[in-house]
Write a protein that holds these residues in place. Structure first.
Motif, PDB file in Angstrom:
ATOM      1  N   CYS A 149     -25.123  42.656  10.904  1.00 52.39           N
ATOM      2  CA  CYS A 149     -25.170  42.244   9.502  1.00 52.39           C
ATOM      3  C   CYS A 149     -24.403  40.941   9.328  1.00 52.39           C
ATOM      4  O   CYS A 149     -23.652  40.523  10.219  1.00 52.39           O
ATOM      5  CB  CYS A 149     -24.580  43.324   8.594  1.00 52.39           C
ATOM      6  SG  CYS A 149     -22.808  43.586   8.822  1.00 52.39           S
ATOM      7  N   GLY A 150     -24.599  40.279   8.186  1.00 55.08           N
ATOM      8  CA  GLY A 150     -23.902  39.032   7.898  1.00 55.08           C
ATOM      9  C   GLY A 150     -23.581  38.952   6.418  1.00 55.08           C
ATOM     10  O   GLY A 150     -24.369  39.389   5.562  1.00 55.08           O
ATOM     11  N   LYS A 156     -29.146  35.396  -4.596  1.00 54.41           N
ATOM     12  CA  LYS A 156     -30.312  34.672  -4.072  1.00 54.41           C
ATOM     13  C   LYS A 156     -30.377  34.765  -2.552  1.00 54.41           C
ATOM     14  O   LYS A 156     -31.435  35.040  -1.965  1.00 54.41           O
ATOM     15  CB  LYS A 156     -30.237  33.203  -4.518  1.00 54.41           C
ATOM     16  CG  LYS A 156     -31.334  32.318  -3.964  1.00 54.41           C
ATOM     17  CD  LYS A 156     -31.097  30.878  -4.402  1.00 54.41           C
ATOM     18  CE  LYS A 156     -32.129  29.930  -3.819  1.00 54.41           C
ATOM     19  NZ  LYS A 156     -31.874  28.527  -4.218  1.00 54.41           N
ATOM     20  N   LYS A 157     -29.255  34.530  -1.892  1.00 61.37           N
ATOM     21  CA  LYS A 157     -29.225  34.566  -0.426  1.00 61.37           C
ATOM     22  C   LYS A 157     -29.407  35.990   0.099  1.00 61.37           C
ATOM     23  O   LYS A 157     -30.006  36.198   1.155  1.00 61.37           O
ATOM     24  CB  LYS A 157     -27.926  33.953   0.076  1.00 61.37           C
ATOM     25  CG  LYS A 157     -27.852  32.450  -0.177  1.00 61.37           C
ATOM     26  CD  LYS A 157     -26.483  31.881   0.120  1.00 61.37           C
ATOM     27  CE  LYS A 157     -26.439  30.384  -0.193  1.00 61.37           C
ATOM     28  NZ  LYS A 157     -25.096  29.802  -0.028  1.00 61.37           N
ATOM     29  N   PHE A 158     -28.886  36.966  -0.650  1.00 64.11           N
ATOM     30  CA  PHE A 158     -29.088  38.373  -0.274  1.00 64.11           C
ATOM     31  C   PHE A 158     -30.578  38.704  -0.282  1.00 64.11           C
ATOM     32  O   PHE A 158     -31.098  39.305   0.663  1.00 64.11           O
ATOM     33  CB  PHE A 158     -28.316  39.275  -1.246  1.00 64.11           C
ATOM     34  CG  PHE A 158     -28.305  40.726  -0.854  1.00 64.11           C
ATOM     35  CD1 PHE A 158     -27.220  41.263  -0.193  1.00 64.11           C
ATOM     36  CD2 PHE A 158     -29.372  41.565  -1.168  1.00 64.11           C
ATOM     37  CE1 PHE A 158     -27.200  42.603   0.165  1.00 64.11           C
ATOM     38  CE2 PHE A 158     -29.372  42.898  -0.806  1.00 64.11           C
ATOM     39  CZ  PHE A 158     -28.279  43.431  -0.140  1.00 64.11           C
ATOM     40  N   LEU A 168     -30.234  38.601   9.659  1.00 59.99           N
ATOM     41  CA  LEU A 168     -29.378  39.775   9.738  1.00 59.99           C
ATOM     42  C   LEU A 168     -29.436  40.541   8.419  1.00 59.99           C
ATOM     43  O   LEU A 168     -29.785  39.982   7.374  1.00 59.99           O
ATOM     44  CB  LEU A 168     -27.931  39.358  10.010  1.00 59.99           C
ATOM     45  CG  LEU A 168     -27.625  38.695  11.355  1.00 59.99           C
ATOM     46  CD1 LEU A 168     -26.191  38.173  11.371  1.00 59.99           C
ATOM     47  CD2 LEU A 168     -27.845  39.668  12.508  1.00 59.99           C
ATOM     48  N   THR A 169     -29.080  41.817   8.473  1.00 63.29           N
ATOM     49  CA  THR A 169     -28.970  42.588   7.236  1.00 63.29           C
ATOM     50  C   THR A 169     -27.870  41.974   6.374  1.00 63.29           C
ATOM     51  O   THR A 169     -26.726  41.846   6.831  1.00 63.29           O
ATOM     52  CB  THR A 169     -28.623  44.056   7.552  1.00 63.29           C
ATOM     53  OG1 THR A 169     -29.657  44.619   8.349  1.00 63.29           O
ATOM     54  CG2 THR A 169     -28.480  44.858   6.259  1.00 63.29           C
ATOM     55  N   PRO A 170     -28.173  41.580   5.134  1.00 68.77           N
ATOM     56  CA  PRO A 170     -27.145  40.923   4.309  1.00 68.77           C
ATOM     57  C   PRO A 170     -26.190  41.931   3.681  1.00 68.77           C
ATOM     58  O   PRO A 170     -26.590  43.049   3.316  1.00 68.77           O
ATOM     59  CB  PRO A 170     -27.971  40.217   3.235  1.00 68.77           C
ATOM     60  CG  PRO A 170     -29.185  41.076   3.078  1.00 68.77           C
ATOM     61  CD  PRO A 170     -29.483  41.646   4.443  1.00 68.77           C
TER      62      PRO A 170
END
Length: 677
Positions: A149-150, A156-158, A168-170
């Protein structure tokens, strides 16, 4: 679903801002936001005693031990979170990090991370992914087996990472400093679909993006805009009577989030048409300046190359050379042993410029080191061929550099000898002149004049259509000294310079005489750039059209932000413009980020077909006590509800706010039917 915030600071360190930890504020934050689990992740250190105190105080909340580490050359941030049972061992490992990082610019390597912490699969690693300072892609690649994950810093970025399969999983956390006198607690937390709160369960959950969400009920289709208000990650419309708290709601949302594009009510109205027209032109010029700079990029380099050339000095050098040569020839019979020596008039070696070779090596190095476009590069050029080219260029540079050093050494010796010989004789010395440089300077100036002549021809260099408006950038010659002065925006006299405007070289010399001009701006004064906005018929826009274009431009700019909010656009614009040009832009933007619109207008409120509807109501008791309530739901819901479960009729609320009530709506319908008949 469990609510997590795995990024909280409780210590002020060298890598952080100064603050005083408050246990009371941390306890209040966890309680108010109803958080099930947190992680203490201070910068490059772990305080075991404080951790135990926090875990004891927050007995109803799971508290994980963690640390936020500077890693890599760019000191990107990496969260390392451990099991609660391993806290003592984890504390010892963190001491190694603390010893290594003594300033905010210090960092550790991946090798050190592995040496300090051992088997990384025992921990949860969360890099700054789309959040500054982000982890270098090379380090992400090295740690790929241990990173699932990151952390991102916006809704918006999620959403983007959720939709983008390779990402990666946000996760979306607060980065909260639990300090004294906190005004607003953050609402940046993430929901995990887990039954029990353990590190193993969290890591397993993170392997499935569908189980990591922004809201408890509707996954990543909803997010918390306010502590008690969920909104759609798409298009939201807020309706309500006058003074019912609509703008207040927008202002509250604005406090909780960064990087919001907020178009306020009446913001784009013109009160002074003349000033508005000038501001409009200046604003367009600023927005399109990047395009202009790109167009003139080559010419900027040309001006930089010729600005220090002086043909007058070159001519003087040749005159001095010829005069000294003539005098030297007339004195041949009186030459002594010093002037007859061959070194007396020896020319020094020309030194090669290796700058272009250095840039070539740097370019190949970029191709070799890129990770983002590696596949595209290696599709056209094999990596082994690039490596071979890189090595050959470096070898050539080393070889040529050795020749340069030898020439400089010989030139130094010859120069010393010539100086001694010339000091011991009365014979006239022939002045040195580099004919190659003189001729090259003449050629450069001739080419420079040809380039300027071509640039002065009127042409369109850019054109873009924005919802029926054309943004046009054109170049043309300056019309006079006043236009040069207007461009400079300073009290500078350009009359003398403009008298030489047709002679590009002399004009450049005159510009150099103006002390208030920076040499990096010389290129701007050879060609005038005109920015125009034309309507659909090809005419320059009117005052009303300027306002329409400004709204479209502001809405289009929202792509650079994380959330867009618009407060009553109908206050300044007509329905046809809103329906035909604005509505679909708002819907398109809502595919990438949350959009929130306040309106009283059915063209915006209903025709835009929002994903989520919010209704604000004001209540007055005893003619003095004012309270506000927020009702919400999907536009197709029969009822809207508030956070206490109270409901109102959706149809009635919508008709009252957008149509002035059901009777007015029905009456207008009858009138329209009469007109139709």
């Amino acid at each position: 679903m469990k609510k997590f915030d795995l990024h909280i600071h409780t210590l002020s360190t060298i890598s952080d801002v100064s603050f005083t930890f408050s246990m009371e504020m941390l306890e209040q934050y966890v309680k108010e936001r109803k958080i099930d689990a947190i992680a203490i992740t201070n910068h490059n250190m772990f305080d075991l005693a404080q951790y135990r105190e926090i875990a004891l105080k927050l007995s109803d909340t799971i508290v994980f031990p963690g640390i936020e580490i500077n890693i890599g050359n760019n000191a990107g941030h990496l969260l390392v979170i451990a099991k609660q049972d391993d806290v003592e061992e984890f504390s010892h490992k963190c001491e190694c990090v603390q010893k290594e990082i003594q300033s905010e610019k210090d960092s550790i390597t991946v090798e050190q991370l592995k040496r300090f912490f051992g088997k990384l699969d025992r921990f949860l690693l969360i890099p700054h992914y789309d959040k500054k300072p982000s982890i270098d892609k090379k380090i992400l690649a090295e740690l790929k087996d241990n990173i699932i994950c990151g952390e991102v810093n916006s809704i918006k970025k999620f959403i983007y990472c959720q939709k983008d399969n390779p990402s990666l999983t946000p996760v979306y956390f607060s980065d909260f400093r639990a300090k004294e006198n906190v005004d607003v607690f953050p609402i940046r937390q993430t929901f995990f679909d887990v039954d029990e709160i353990t590190l193993e369960a969290i890591k397993k959950c993170l392997t499935d993006k569908k189980k990591v969400t922004l809201s408890e009920s509707e996954g990543h289709k909803k997010f918390y805009a306010l502590p008690e208000l969920e909104l759609s990650t798409g298009l939201n419309v807020i309706i309500g009577e006058r003074s019912s708290g609509k703008t207040h709601t927008l202002n509250q949302i604005y406090k909780y989030f960064d990087n919001i594009k907020y178009i306020r009510q009446f913001e784009l109205l013109e009160t002074d048409p003349e000033k508005a027209a000038k501001d409009f032109t200046d604003k367009i010029a600023i927005k399109q300046s990047g395009i202009t700079k790109e167009y003139f990029e080559f010419f900027i380099r040309v001006v930089d190359d010729v600005k220090d050339i002086s043909l007058e000095k070159d001519e003087k050098h040749i005159e001095n050379y010829l005069a000294s040569l003539q005098k030297h020839a007339s004195e041949t019979e009186r030459a002594d042993m010093f002037s007859k020596c061959k070194f007396y008039a020896e020319n020094e070696f020309e030194i090669n410029d290796l700058e272009s070779l250095k840039k070539l090596i740097e370019s190949v190095d970029v191709l070799l080191s890129t990770t983002q476009y590696k596949e595209i590069v290696e599709k056209s050029v094999k990596r082994e061929n690039l490596i071979a080219l890189h090595n050959d260029l470096i070898n050539e540079y080393v070889k040529e550099q050795q020749v340069v050093l030898k020439k400089l050494w010989v030139n130094d010796i010859i120069g010393n000898i010539k100086q001694r010989l010339q000091s011991k004789t009365a014979a006239t010395r022939v002045t040195d002149v580099n004919f190659y440089t003189v001729q090259m300077n003449r050629t450069k100036i001739k080419k420079f004049e040809d380039i300027v002549k071509g640039l002065k021809e009127e042409r369109q260099i850019y054109c873009k259509n924005l919802e029926g408006f054309n943004i046009e950038v054109r170049t043309k010659p300056y019309s006079g000294a006043s236009s040069l002065k207007n461009h400079s925006k300073r009290k500078i006299a350009f009359s003398d310079a403009f008298s030489c405007y047709e002679d590009s070289y002399m004009f450049l010399q005159k510009l150099k005489e103006i002390e208030m001009l920076e040499d990096t701006a010389y290129y701007e004064y050879f060609v005038d750039v005109e920015y125009r906005i034309l309507n659909q018929f090809g005419f320059e826009v009117s005052g009303g059209e300027r306002a329409e274009f400004n709204l479209l431009q502001e809405v289009n700019d929202a792509y650079q932000y994380d959330i867009l909010m618009v407060d009553e656009p109908e206050s300044s614009f007509d329905n046809i413009f809103l329906r035909n040009r604005v509505n679909h832009m708002l819907r398109e933007i809502s595919q990438e980020m949350p959009v929130i619109i306040v309106t009283h207008n059915s063209t915006v409120g209903a025709s835009i077909k929002p994903d989520f509807l919010v209704h604000t109501k004001r209540f007055i008791k005893n003619n003095k006590d004012i309270s506000y309530e927020i009702y919400y739901g999907h536009p197709t819901n029969r009822n809207l509800k508030n956070n206490k479960g109270k409901q109102i009729k959706n149809l009635q609320a919508t008709l009252d706010c957008l149509e002035a009530g059901e009777s007015a709506y029905m009456e207008r319908g009858k009138e329209y039917e009469m007109l139709r008949d």
